[in-house]
Write a protein that holds these residues in place. Structure first.
Motif, PDB file in Angstrom:
ATOM      1  N   LEU A  84       0.830  -1.204   0.000  1.00  0.00           N
ATOM      2  CA  LEU A  84       0.000   0.000   0.000  1.00  0.00           C
ATOM      3  C   LEU A  84       0.866   1.256   0.000  1.00  0.00           C
ATOM      4  N   ASP A  85       1.930   1.250   0.797  1.00  0.00           N
ATOM      5  CA  ASP A  85       2.816   2.418   0.859  1.00  0.00           C
ATOM      6  C   ASP A  85       3.472   2.687  -0.492  1.00  0.00           C
ATOM      7  N   VAL A  86       3.923   1.622  -1.166  1.00  0.00           N
ATOM      8  CA  VAL A  86       4.569   1.795  -2.473  1.00  0.00           C
ATOM      9  C   VAL A  86       3.568   2.330  -3.495  1.00  0.00           C
ATOM     10  N   VAL A  87       2.360   1.754  -3.509  1.00  0.00           N
ATOM     11  CA  VAL A  87       1.337   2.216  -4.455  1.00  0.00           C
ATOM     12  C   VAL A  87       1.021   3.686  -4.212  1.00  0.00           C
ATOM     13  N   ARG A  88       0.857   4.061  -2.957  1.00  0.00           N
ATOM     14  CA  ARG A  88       0.541   5.467  -2.643  1.00  0.00           C
ATOM     15  C   ARG A  88       1.658   6.403  -3.093  1.00  0.00           C
ATOM     16  N   SER A  89       2.882   5.914  -3.078  1.00  0.00           N
ATOM     17  CA  SER A  89       4.003   6.768  -3.504  1.00  0.00           C
ATOM     18  C   SER A  89       4.031   6.951  -5.017  1.00  0.00           C
ATOM     19  N   LEU A  90       3.322   6.086  -5.752  1.00  0.00           N
ATOM     20  CA  LEU A  90       3.356   6.130  -7.208  1.00  0.00           C
ATOM     21  C   LEU A  90       2.174   6.858  -7.827  1.00  0.00           C
ATOM     22  N   VAL A  91       1.103   7.077  -7.063  1.00  0.00           N
ATOM     23  CA  VAL A  91      -0.086   7.699  -7.633  1.00  0.00           C
ATOM     24  C   VAL A  91       0.051   9.216  -7.631  1.00  0.00           C
ATOM     25  N   ASP A  92      -0.764   9.843  -8.454  1.00  0.00           N
ATOM     26  CA  ASP A  92      -0.808  11.302  -8.530  1.00  0.00           C
ATOM     27  C   ASP A  92      -2.185  11.768  -8.057  1.00  0.00           C
ATOM     28  N   ARG A  93      -2.327  11.929  -6.760  1.00  0.00           N
ATOM     29  CA  ARG A  93      -3.564  12.411  -6.135  1.00  0.00           C
ATOM     30  C   ARG A  93      -4.717  11.406  -6.202  1.00  0.00           C
ATOM     31  N   ALA A  94      -4.493  10.211  -6.718  1.00  0.00           N
ATOM     32  CA  ALA A  94      -5.570   9.236  -6.822  1.00  0.00           C
ATOM     33  C   ALA A  94      -5.952   8.704  -5.440  1.00  0.00           C
ATOM     34  N   ALA A  95      -7.213   8.282  -5.315  1.00  0.00           N
ATOM     35  CA  ALA A  95      -7.643   7.578  -4.123  1.00  0.00           C
ATOM     36  C   ALA A  95      -7.129   6.144  -4.210  1.00  0.00           C
ATOM     37  N   VAL A  96      -6.595   5.631  -3.108  1.00  0.00           N
ATOM     38  CA  VAL A  96      -6.079   4.262  -3.047  1.00  0.00           C
ATOM     39  C   VAL A  96      -6.943   3.477  -2.075  1.00  0.00           C
ATOM     40  N   VAL A  97      -7.569   2.402  -2.571  1.00  0.00           N
ATOM     41  CA  VAL A  97      -8.533   1.641  -1.782  1.00  0.00           C
ATOM     42  C   VAL A  97      -8.034   0.208  -1.604  1.00  0.00           C
TER      43      VAL A  97
END
Length: 350
Positions: A171-184
């Motif tokens: 989850l931490d890695v995915v959040r670091s790669l998104v651009d303002r997207a919601a991560v669920v």
């Protein structure tokens, strides 16, 4: 060809690498659509109409396939328009269209096709990227382009977290790669459909804003969701009897925070346009306004719903309150920012 009813149907692009759980997620949406009717363009090619309450799990048997490539390569924009036209015709009664891409599709091309469509009956509903948490590191090593796909997404569903050895790290890695997207976070593709569409048939919500039934997950829901991870989302309802200043609102929308996935509702700009209210539709970074005449006898209110993950509702409410107009007169340039995002209705195009 049937003319548009004036209501625009959101078109959601559902992408993700092979095995990430896209079809599982789509079937979950079908089971939990709240009576909404879902139209789907599925598995490389083809359009089908699905009664979301009665038909789930039937996608595989109902799919037309070219069998030689992914949707973004096999279908050009005009061909996709043929399917969107079929699903968006008023007589079909479709409330949302989901394009489930091939596991090797290029999401950017699919989004481009939807945005390039000139069909007046549809509106872009966002790019949803599904990630297999258990295979994320290996998938990323084989397909480094996943980093770019995540950067384009409006909503990222991190699926199969129950199978991941280090779910929090993924989850931490995915959040670091998104651009303002919601991560669920999710298991078995279980994402609340309210993220993607209003779970109420269109015939029952004509002229109404369906924010009264937004579910809020808490202790009362524990029994229903026992045995799997389920990510609650945050929602904020905002109502103002005072009109909003369009410049301040555009500044707010241009700086909307990470994780704020959807904004929907009606806006009153008071003296800036006394004859119309403005329906607003925002998903991720996509934004549109739709002016429409005030219904006879309607109370002139701004009514908004904001939906996201990890959003600060208190701060957002204060920022919206700061958008309230404090001058009784309008200047001629005040609406320019809003009008940049206005798409003229079909019947006004000549």
């Amino acid at each position: 060809m049937e003319r548009s009813s004036g209501r625009q149907i959101p078109v959601v692009v559902l992408a993700g690498f092979l095995g990430s759980g896209k079809t599982t997620l789509l079937n979950h949406l079908l089971h939990h659509s709240g009576g909404s009717r879902i139209g789907a363009v599925v598995n490389d090619f083809g359009a089908i109409e699905i009664d979301a309450m009665a038909v789930a799990g039937a996608l595989g048997d109902s799919t037309l396939s070219l069998g030689n490539g992914c949707l973004c390569c096999a279908v050009d924009g005009s061909e996709l328009d043929v399917y969107l036209e079929r699903l968006a015709r008023p007589s079909a009664g479709i409330d949302v269209i989901v394009i489930e891409a091939s596991g090797l599709a290029e999401p950017q091309e699919l989004v481009r096709m939807v945005l390039a469509s000139e069909h007046p009956g549809i509106v872009y509903g966002g790019l949803v990227e599904v990630v297999d948490a258990a295979e994320f590191a290996r998938t990323r090593a084989r397909h480094p382009e996943i980093d770019r796909h995540l950067g384009l997404a409006d909503l990222v569903v991190v699926n199969k977290l129950d199978r991941a050895a280090d779910a929090e790290r993924v989850l931490d890695v995915v959040r670091s790669l998104v651009d303002r997207a919601a991560v669920v976070p999710a298991t078995h593709g279980r994402v609340d459909p309210e993220f993607l569409f209003d779970c109420r048939p269109s015939e029952e919500r004509v002229g109404q804003l369906s924010f009264d039934d937004l579910p809020r997950h808490g202790p009362a829901d524990a029994d229903e969701h026992t045995g799997h991870l389920h990510a609650a989302y945050d929602s904020l309802s905002f109502v103002s009897a005072a009109s909003l200043d369009p410049r301040r609102l555009i500044r707010f929308l241009d700086s909307r925070p990470e994780g704020l996935y959807r904004i929907k509702g009606y806006l009153d700009f008071g003296p800036y346009d006394t004859g119309n209210r403005y329906a607003v539709h925002a998903v991720g970074r996509f934004l549109r306004f739709y002016p429409e005449a005030w219904p006879a006898g309607a109370e002139r209110l701004t009514q908004l719903v904001l939906i996201g993950t990890g959003i600060d509702a208190v701060t957002l409410r204060k920022e919206l309150e700061a958008c309230v107009a404090d001058v009784p007169h309008a200047d001629e340039q005040g609406m320019w920012g809003v009008l940049r995002y206005v798409q003229e209705p079909d019947d006004q195009r000549g």
